[in-house]
Design an enzyme around this catalytic site. Structure first.
Site, PDB file in Angstrom:
ATOM      1  N   LEU A  31       0.817  -1.212   0.000  1.00  0.00           N
ATOM      2  CA  LEU A  31       0.000   0.000   0.000  1.00  0.00           C
ATOM      3  C   LEU A  31       0.848   1.258   0.000  1.00  0.00           C
ATOM      4  O   LEU A  31       0.385   2.318  -0.420  1.00  0.00           O
ATOM      5  CB  LEU A  31      -0.933   0.009   1.215  1.00  0.00           C
ATOM      6  CG  LEU A  31      -1.975  -1.115   1.260  1.00  0.00           C
ATOM      7  CD1 LEU A  31      -2.759  -1.063   2.560  1.00  0.00           C
ATOM      8  CD2 LEU A  31      -2.920  -1.018   0.068  1.00  0.00           C
ATOM      9  N   GLY A  34       6.125   4.685   4.888  1.00  0.00           N
ATOM     10  CA  GLY A  34       6.214   5.920   5.648  1.00  0.00           C
ATOM     11  C   GLY A  34       7.531   5.992   6.373  1.00  0.00           C
ATOM     12  O   GLY A  34       8.446   5.201   6.120  1.00  0.00           O
ATOM     13  N   GLY A  35       7.634   6.917   7.315  1.00  0.00           N
ATOM     14  CA  GLY A  35       8.882   7.118   8.015  1.00  0.00           C
ATOM     15  C   GLY A  35       9.277   5.966   8.902  1.00  0.00           C
ATOM     16  O   GLY A  35      10.446   5.807   9.244  1.00  0.00           O
ATOM     17  N   MET A  36       8.304   5.135   9.304  1.00  0.00           N
ATOM     18  CA  MET A  36       8.615   4.061  10.240  1.00  0.00           C
ATOM     19  C   MET A  36       8.480   2.673   9.642  1.00  0.00           C
ATOM     20  O   MET A  36       8.803   1.696  10.309  1.00  0.00           O
ATOM     21  CB  MET A  36       7.723   4.174  11.473  1.00  0.00           C
ATOM     22  CG  MET A  36       8.027   5.401  12.320  1.00  0.00           C
ATOM     23  SD  MET A  36       6.988   5.505  13.772  1.00  0.00           S
ATOM     24  CE  MET A  36       7.486   4.010  14.626  1.00  0.00           C
ATOM     25  N   VAL A  39       3.702  -0.614   4.445  1.00  0.00           N
ATOM     26  CA  VAL A  39       2.331  -1.044   4.727  1.00  0.00           C
ATOM     27  C   VAL A  39       1.867  -1.965   3.606  1.00  0.00           C
ATOM     28  O   VAL A  39       2.057  -1.672   2.414  1.00  0.00           O
ATOM     29  CB  VAL A  39       1.387   0.163   4.853  1.00  0.00           C
ATOM     30  CG1 VAL A  39       0.007  -0.303   5.317  1.00  0.00           C
ATOM     31  CG2 VAL A  39       1.944   1.185   5.829  1.00  0.00           C
ATOM     32  N   ASP A 147       1.941  12.571  16.135  1.00  0.00           N
ATOM     33  CA  ASP A 147       2.269  12.662  14.709  1.00  0.00           C
ATOM     34  C   ASP A 147       0.993  12.792  13.891  1.00  0.00           C
ATOM     35  O   ASP A 147       0.842  12.156  12.848  1.00  0.00           O
ATOM     36  CB  ASP A 147       3.073  11.432  14.278  1.00  0.00           C
ATOM     37  CG  ASP A 147       3.762  11.642  12.922  1.00  0.00           C
ATOM     38  OD1 ASP A 147       3.952  12.806  12.529  1.00  0.00           O
ATOM     39  OD2 ASP A 147       4.095  10.640  12.264  1.00  0.00           O
TER      40      ASP A 147
END
Length: 630
Positions: A31, A34-36, A39, A147
Site C-alpha cells: 500500500l 512511511g517514516g517508520m 504497509v 504525529d
C-alpha cells in the site's frame, strides 16, 4: 499508513524484498511506505481486508524501541472509536515488529488535497469534528498521537479515520532520535515538540488546527521548505491564514495558539465546529465529501480475499513452522510399543505462530497435519491400530487417509505398570531409624546442639546461593567466628561498611539488585533479583516496588542511617512516587540480609526521550539476619 498515490499506485505489486506472509497473514499488495515502515494489504480468515505495517529495520534493531512499541500497541488496542482504525493484531518480538489495523478504503487527506485541491467549508468542519472525536477516544486511553498529520487521516465514505496513534512515542525512545533523527513531521509539529519540551493532548490540538488550515487552504499554515525553517516559524512566527474562510478563522486561530494552555480542548473544538456550521449539532450527510474525492474511495476498495489453497509458507519476518505439502505421501506406522498408560498421546510437531485476537491472524493459514485436520493442543491418542481424535476440545479426527503400508501394526494390550519395590525400602528405612534412635540419640543431640558458628555463617552468606555476595562486603568479625558451646545466643550481626553508588539512572520497567557489583539497572529477571524497581505507569500513578523485601519511606527529618533502617517497621512493598519529593529517602531490606538507603534525586529532563528516575544507592550487605527458608 500511506494511501497517498493516485489510483494506479494504490495496490502495488510485491517486490523481491517484500515478505509474502507475516505470522499467517498472506500479503497481496504493497500500500505504501512511511517514516517508520512499509504497509501491506492482507485479509483476515473471514475475508476482511487489513493493513499490516512492518517496522523498518533501523527501528526494530533498537531494544528500547521494541519495548515502547509493545507498550504503545497494547494501549492502542484499547482504542475503539468511530473515527479511528482499530489495531487488531501485532507482534513486537519477532524479527521485524509489525501491527495490523482495519483497512480503510479511502484516500488520505494529503492525497485528496494534492490531487483535488482545497476542500469546501462544510467538509472541513465535518472533518475536524470527526478527528476531534477520534482524539477524545485516543486521549481517553492515555495516548498522545504526537504525529497527527494529513497522511495519518484517511477519508472514508462515512467520515475520517485517524491512524498510527501513539506509535511515534516508541520512536522517540530510540537511539536514532539522540543522533539527530526527528520523529514526527516538522510541518505539522507543535511549538513544544519543536522546542523539545512537554508533550500533552494540547499538542494534538495544535496539529488539528494545522490540518484544518491545510484542508481549507490547500497549503500548510507555516509554509514549506527545510525542516529547520518550518520549525523556526512554528515556534516564533504567526501562521499565514490568508484566504481562510471566516467560518474557520476562530477555530484555527485558537488551535494554533503558541501556549498550550490557551488552546481549546477537543470537546471545545467540536463545539466550535457546531457553531461554525450554524447548527446546534453537526449533521453528517451521506455524501460529506466532494464528488471527485468520493470517487477515489471506489478505486481503493480492496478486491475479495484470494483463495488460500495451497496454504503459503510461513516466512520472515516472524519465525514459524515450515510449509507442509497439501497431500503428503502415505507413511507406514511402526509397530506400537507397549503402553505404560491406557492412552499414549501422539505429539503434534506443528509450531504455531503468535495467536492474534479471535477471528484474526495465522490460524486460517497455518498448515495442518495430513489426515488430522486442524492441530489441537492435546494431539491425537493411540488406542490401537486406529488414530482417534483429540481428547480435548475440537472436532474428533480419525486417520482414514492413505492406506497404511508395511507390516501390520499389532498393538498388545496395555500392561499394568510394574510395582515399585517400595515395601522393602520402607522396611529397611524403619529398621535403620529404630537402630539409630536406640544407639545414636546422643549423637543426634550433639549434632543439633553443635557448633553455632556454621549456622551463623550460613545466614550471613545471604540465604541464597544465587544471590551473589559482593567483594566489597566486610570480612566476618573474628570474634563472631570463635567457637561456642551452642548454649549462648548468636552474636548480633556486625555493622558492615557501606558501599555508595552515585547517580544511578533507573529507567522505566528496570530494576536493581543489591547483590550486583556494581549496582546497576537491568531489565532481565532471569539471573538477578528484583530488589528495587521503577514503573512509569501510563494510566495510574508511577511507583517503586520490591519483590524480595520491604520498603520504608523515611519521614522528613529522619536520618538515613543503618540504625534507622534496621529499626524502622513501617513496611510496604510499593510506594507511589507522588508521595515523595526530591531528596526523599527509602530504606530497603531484602530477605537475604542486605540493606540499602535509596535517595531520590529527580526524573529525566523533559527533553530526554527516555523515562527514568535518578537515585543514589548506599548498600550495607549482610546487615541484618536473612529470612529463613520455610
Amino acid at each position: 499508513m500511506v494511501n497517498g498515490a493516485g489510483a494506479s499506485g494504490i495496490f502495488q505489486a510485491l517486490e523481491g524484498d517484500d515478505p509474502r506472509v507475516i505470522a499467517g497473514y498472506r500479503l497481496t499488495a504493497r500500500l505504501g511506505s512511511g517514516g517508520m515502515g512499509k504497509v501491506y494489504l492482507s485479509y483476515t480468515p473471514g475475508g476482511r481486508p487489513v493493513a499490516i505495517k512492518v517496522i523498518r529495520p533501523e527501528f526494530s534493531e533498537d531494544a528500547e524501541f521494541r519495548r515502547r512499541f509493545k507498550q504503545e500497541v497494547q494501549s492502542a488496542q484499547r482504542v475503539q472509536g468511530l473515527f479511528t482504525a482499530p489495531v487488531i493484531d501485532s507482534d513486537a518480538d519477532g524479527t521485524a515488529p509489525w501491527l495490523a489495523t482495519a483497512y480503510v478504503p479511502g484516500p488520505s487527506l494529503a492525497a485528496a488535497v494534492a490531487e483535488h485541491g482545497r476542500l469546501p467549508v462544510p467538509t472541513v468542519l465535518l472533518l475536524v469534528a470527526g478527528i476531534a472525536e477520534a482524539l477524545q477516544v485516543i486521549h481517553g486511553a492515555g495516548i498522545v498521537h504526537r504525529d497527527l498529520k494529513p497522511s495519518n487521516v484517511l477519508l472514508a465514505a462515512d467520515g475520517p479515520r485517524v491512524i498510527d496513534f501513539g506509535i511515534a512515542r516508541a520512536a522517540d525512545a530510540t537511539s536514532l532520535t539522540s543522533s539527530g533523527v526527528t520523529v514526527g513531521t516538522p510541518t505539522f509539529m507543535a511549538p513544544e515538540q519543536a522546542a523539545g519540551t512537554t508533550i500533552s493532548p494540547a499538542t494534538d490540538v495544535f496539529a488539528l488546527g494545522q490540518i484544518a488550515a491545510y484542508a481549507a487552504l490547500g497549503t500548510p499554515a507555516f509554509g514549506e521548505g527545510t525542516s529547520h525553517g518550518v520549525l523556526y516559524r512554528i515556534v516564533h512566527e504567526e501562521p499565514d491564514l490568508t484566504g481562510l474562510p471566516d467560518e474557520l478563522r476562530e477555530l484555527v486561530t485558537r488551535c494554533l495558539s503558541k501556549e498550550a494552555s490557551e488552546r481549546p480542548s477537543v470537546a471545545e473544538v467540536i463545539a466550535l465546529c457546531g457553531a461554525a456550521s450554524g447548527q446546534t449539532q453537526l449533521r453528517r450527510p451521506e455524501e460529506w465529501l466532494p464528488t471527485a474525492v468520493a470517487a477515489d474511495i471506489t478505486t481503493r476498495a480492496a478486491a475479495p480475499a484470494p483463495a488460500q489453497s495451497p496454504p503459503p509458507p510461513l516466512e520472515a519476518p516472524t519465525a514459524a513452522a515450515p510449509a507442509q505439502p497439501p497431500n503428503p505421501p502415505a507413511r507406514s506406522v511402526p509397530p506400537a510399543q507397549p503402553a505404560t498408560s491406557p492412552t499414549t498421546p501422539v505429539p503434534t510437531e506443528l509450531s504455531h505462530p503468535q495467536t492474534p485476537p479471535p477471528g484474526f491472524g495465522p490460524s486460517a493459514y497455518a498448515p495442518t497435519a495430513a489426515g488430522t485436520g486442524a492441530p489441537t493442543p492435546t494431539g491425537p491418542t493411540l488406542t490401537g491400530p486406529t488414530l482417534t481424535g483429540p481428547t480435548g476440545s475440537g472436532p474428533a479426527v480419525t486417520a482414514t487417509g492413505p492406506a497404511v503400508t508395511g507390516p501390520t501394526a499389532s498393538v498388545p494390550a496395555p500392561q499394568p505398570p510394574k510395582k515399585k519395590r517400595t515395601g522393602l525400602i520402607v522396611t529397611l528405612l524403619l529398621v535403620c531409624l529404630l537402630a539409630f534412635a536406640g544407639a545414636g540419640g546422643g549423637l543426634v543431640y550433639y549434632v543439633m546442639k553443635g557448633d553455632g558458628t556454621q549456622r551463623k555463617a550460613d545466614r550471613a552468606a545471604g540465604g541464597k546461593a544465587a544471590h551473589k555476595d559482593s567483594s566489597s562486603a566486610p570480612a566476618e568479625d573474628p570474634a563472631a567466628s570463635s567457637e561456642d558451646d551452642g548454649d549462648t545466643p548468636d552474636a548480633p550481626v556486625q555493622d558492615p561498611k557501606p558501599v555508595d553508588y552515585k547517580t544511578v539512572n533507573l529507567p522505566d520497567d528496570y530494576h536493581i539488585s543489591l547483590a550486583d557489583e556494581p549496582v546497576h539497572p537491568t531489565n532481565s529477571d532471569s539471573d538477578t533479583d528484583i530488589d528495587f524497581s521503577y514503573t512509569d505507569n501510563t494510566y495510574t500513578d508511577d511507583e517503586v516496588d520490591t519483590e524480595t523485601g520491604k520498603l520504608v519511606l523515611l519521614k522528613p527529618g529522619q536520618e538515613g542511617t543503618l540504625a534507622t533502617c534496621r529499626n524502622e517497621t513501617r513496611f510496604t512493598d510499593t510506594i507511589l512516587t507522588k508521595q515523595f519529593s526530591k531528596g526523599a529517602q527509602i530504606c530497603l531490606t531484602t530477605k537475604y540480609g542486605h540493606l540499602a538507603l535509596i535517595t531520590f534525586k529527580g526524573y529525566a529532563p523533559k527533553s530526554d526521550p527516555s523515562s527514568y528516575m535518578t537515585i543514589d544507592v548506599r548498600v550495607w550487605r549482610n546487615a541484618v539476619e536473612p529470612e529463613q527458608d520455610s
